[in-house]
Design an enzyme around this catalytic site. Sequence first.
Site, PDB file in Angstrom:
ATOM      1  N   LEU A  68      31.904 -73.639  -9.562  1.00  0.00           N
ATOM      2  CA  LEU A  68      31.283 -72.586 -10.391  1.00  0.00           C
ATOM      3  C   LEU A  68      29.775 -72.798 -10.415  1.00  0.00           C
ATOM      4  CD1 LEU A  68      31.444 -70.308 -12.625  1.00  0.00           C
ATOM      5  CD2 LEU A  68      31.676 -72.167 -14.301  1.00  0.00           C
TER       6      LEU A  68
ATOM      7  N   GLY B 211      21.141 -70.221 -15.278  1.00  0.00           N
ATOM      8  CA  GLY B 211      20.591 -70.188 -16.647  1.00  0.00           C
ATOM      9  C   GLY B 211      21.567 -70.873 -17.579  1.00  0.00           C
TER      10      GLY B 211
ATOM     11  N   GLY C  79      21.359 -73.242 -19.797  1.00  0.00           N
ATOM     12  CA  GLY C  79      21.005 -73.684 -21.147  1.00  0.00           C
ATOM     13  C   GLY C  79      21.321 -75.154 -21.352  1.00  0.00           C
TER      14      GLY C  79
ATOM     15  N   CYS D 216      16.636 -59.551 -34.942  1.00  0.00           N
ATOM     16  CA  CYS D 216      17.574 -59.203 -33.869  1.00  0.00           C
ATOM     17  C   CYS D 216      18.976 -58.961 -34.428  1.00  0.00           C
ATOM     18  CB  CYS D 216      17.594 -60.275 -32.784  1.00  0.00           C
ATOM     19  SG  CYS D 216      16.124 -60.208 -31.752  1.00  0.00           S
TER      20      CYS D 216
HETATM   21  C1  LIG Z   1      19.234 -67.565 -23.570  1.00  0.00           C
HETATM   22  S1  LIG Z   1      19.325 -68.978 -22.552  1.00  0.00           S
HETATM   23  C2  LIG Z   1      21.071 -68.983 -22.235  1.00  0.00           C
HETATM   24  C3  LIG Z   1      21.587 -70.342 -21.922  1.00  0.00           C
HETATM   25  C4  LIG Z   1      23.086 -70.455 -21.686  1.00  0.00           C
HETATM   26  N1  LIG Z   1      23.533 -69.627 -20.619  1.00  0.00           N
HETATM   27  C5  LIG Z   1      23.832 -70.182 -22.962  1.00  0.00           C
HETATM   28  O1  LIG Z   1      24.577 -69.202 -23.010  1.00  0.00           O
HETATM   29  O2  LIG Z   1      23.720 -70.960 -23.895  1.00  0.00           O
HETATM   30  C6  LIG Z   1      18.602 -68.450 -20.985  1.00  0.00           C
HETATM   31  C7  LIG Z   1      18.654 -69.485 -19.886  1.00  0.00           C
HETATM   32  O3  LIG Z   1      18.191 -68.887 -18.675  1.00  0.00           O
HETATM   33  C8  LIG Z   1      17.362 -69.816 -18.013  1.00  0.00           C
HETATM   34  N2  LIG Z   1      16.478 -69.089 -17.090  1.00  0.00           N
HETATM   35  C9  LIG Z   1      15.625 -68.083 -17.379  1.00  0.00           C
HETATM   36  N3  LIG Z   1      14.957 -67.680 -16.269  1.00  0.00           N
HETATM   37  C10 LIG Z   1      15.410 -68.454 -15.250  1.00  0.00           C
HETATM   38  C11 LIG Z   1      15.109 -68.520 -13.867  1.00  0.00           C
HETATM   39  N4  LIG Z   1      14.167 -67.747 -13.314  1.00  0.00           N
HETATM   40  N5  LIG Z   1      15.785 -69.412 -13.104  1.00  0.00           N
HETATM   41  C12 LIG Z   1      16.722 -70.240 -13.659  1.00  0.00           C
HETATM   42  N6  LIG Z   1      17.053 -70.220 -14.976  1.00  0.00           N
HETATM   43  C13 LIG Z   1      16.392 -69.347 -15.768  1.00  0.00           C
HETATM   44  C14 LIG Z   1      16.633 -70.535 -19.134  1.00  0.00           C
HETATM   45  O4  LIG Z   1      16.072 -71.735 -18.692  1.00  0.00           O
HETATM   46  C15 LIG Z   1      17.810 -70.718 -20.112  1.00  0.00           C
HETATM   47  O5  LIG Z   1      18.538 -71.871 -19.760  1.00  0.00           O
END
Ligand SMILES: C[S@@+](CC[C@H](N)C(=O)[O-])C[C@H]1O[C@@H](n2cnc3c(N)ncnc32)[C@H](O)[C@@H]1O
Length: 394
Positions: free
Chosen positions: A163, A167, A169, A358
Site C-alpha cells: 500500500l 501524505g 501524516g 471549519c
Molecule cells: C492533513 S495531513 C493528513 C495526514 C494523514 N493522511 C491523516 O489522515 O492523518 C496532509 C498530509 O499531506 C502531506 N503532503 C502535503 N503535500 C504533500 C506533497 N506535495 N508531497 C507529499 N506529501 C504531502 C503533508 O505532509 C501531511 O502529511
Amino acid sequence: MLTQLSNSLSKMQLPLRLALQNGPSLDLGPDPAVTLKILDSGLLAELTHPTLDVLGEAYIDRRLEIQGPIMQVMEIADKLSMAAPSDLSASPLERTAHDKALDAEAISYHYDLSNDFYRLWLDPEMAYSCGYFHSSQDSLAQAQLNKFDHLCRKLRLKPGERLLDVGCGWGGLARHAARHYGVTVCGITLSQAQLDLARQMNAQAGLSEIIDLQLQDYRDLPGEEQFDKVVSVGMFEHVGHANLGEYFRILQQQVKPGGLVMNHGITAKHTDGRPVGRGAGTFIGRYVFPHGELPHLATAVAEMSEQGLEVVDVESLRQHYALTLEHWSSNLESSLAQASTLVSDKALRIWRIYLAGCAYGFRKNWINIHQILAVRPHADGSHELPLTRADIYS
Ligand SMILES: C[S@@+](CC[C@H](N)C(=O)[O-])C[C@H]1O[C@@H](n2cnc3c(N)ncnc32)[C@H](O)[C@@H]1O
C-alpha cells in the site's frame, strides 16, 4: 463611538456584547453569551460591516478579544458578517502555480508547528483528517479507527499487498493497515516533524519493518506500478488546480493495473470555486493553509477519469468532518493553558479560529469532503471488484 455600531447592527438582535476597553459597552440583544472586547478603536469603522477574515485578523492581531464559547463566537461572527455587502463573489479565485519548493514551505508552516501541540487535541493515533462516526456518540478515537477501517475495507486490502499512503501524516492509517490487514506500507510526507514522530510511533508498535515512511514529495515517487493499492487522505487540498492532472497521473502510475486508488479530501461547494463564508476562505488561505486549494468533486472526478482512473464509488463525509472538528476544537479549548506553552500566542489564536470556524463551515455546507474510490482497469478494461459493496459492510 459605539453609537455608530448600534445604528448598523442593533436590528440584528444578537446575544452579543460589544465592549470598548475600559469604556462603555453595547448589548445587541438580551443575555449576551459572547463579548467582543475592542482593544483598538480604529476597528470600530470596520465592525459596521465586518467580513470573517477582518474579524479573525483583528483577533489574531490582538485588536479584539473574544469571551464566550468558541462555537457561539463563530455563529455570531457569521451573523455579524451578514451586514457586509455580499460582493465577495467578485473577488478573484485563489490559484497558485505550485512547485515543490513552495509546497514544502507551505507544508512546513502548518505541520511542523509542534507535535506536542497537535497531540493535545488529536486522537492517540494522531489522525489529522475527517473521522467516520458510526454514531454521533462515538469518541474521536473510535471515529478515527472507524475511518481507518472504512478506508482499508473500501481498498479491499489483503495480506501481502503493498500500500502507498501519499501524505501519511503521523502514520495512523499505515499502522492500522499493517496491523489488521497484513499489508506492507510505504508512506510519504513533507513534514520532518511528522516523519520523526511517526517513525517513533511505528517503532513503539513494532511495525518499523513493514512500514517505510519517507520525507518525499509526491512528484518524486520513483518507479511505476509498485503498489497494489494507493491511498491519499487529506492531502490533495495542497496540490492546486494546476497540478491535479499530474497528481492523479502519478497515483495512476504508482498502482498496478487492476489496483485501487482512494482519494479522500475536502472539496469546494461551487463548481467554479467561488468564495463561500464571507471571508472565511480568505482567512484560511492567509493564516492556516497557505496555497491550499479546494477543487469541486466534479473537477476531481474529471481529472481522475482523464488520467485513466475509473471512479467506482463516491461518499460525502461532510457531517463526519463537522463532528471531527467539533471534537478537535473542544479538545483545544479545554487545553488552552498548556497549548500556550507550546506555540506562539498568534498561532494559538489562528488555530482556535480555524478549528471552530471549519466545524461551523462544514455544518453550514460551505465546504464538503469526499472519499473517491477509483480502479485502474487492466488494459482490456476488466477489473476484479465485486459486483456490489456488500463486502465493505460485512
Ligand atoms: C492533513 S495531513 C493528513 C495526514 C494523514 N493522511 C491523516 O489522515 O492523518 C496532509 C498530509 O499531506 C502531506 N503532503 C502535503 N503535500 C504533500 C506533497 N506535495 N508531497 C507529499 N506529501 C504531502 C503533508 O505532509 C501531511 O502529511
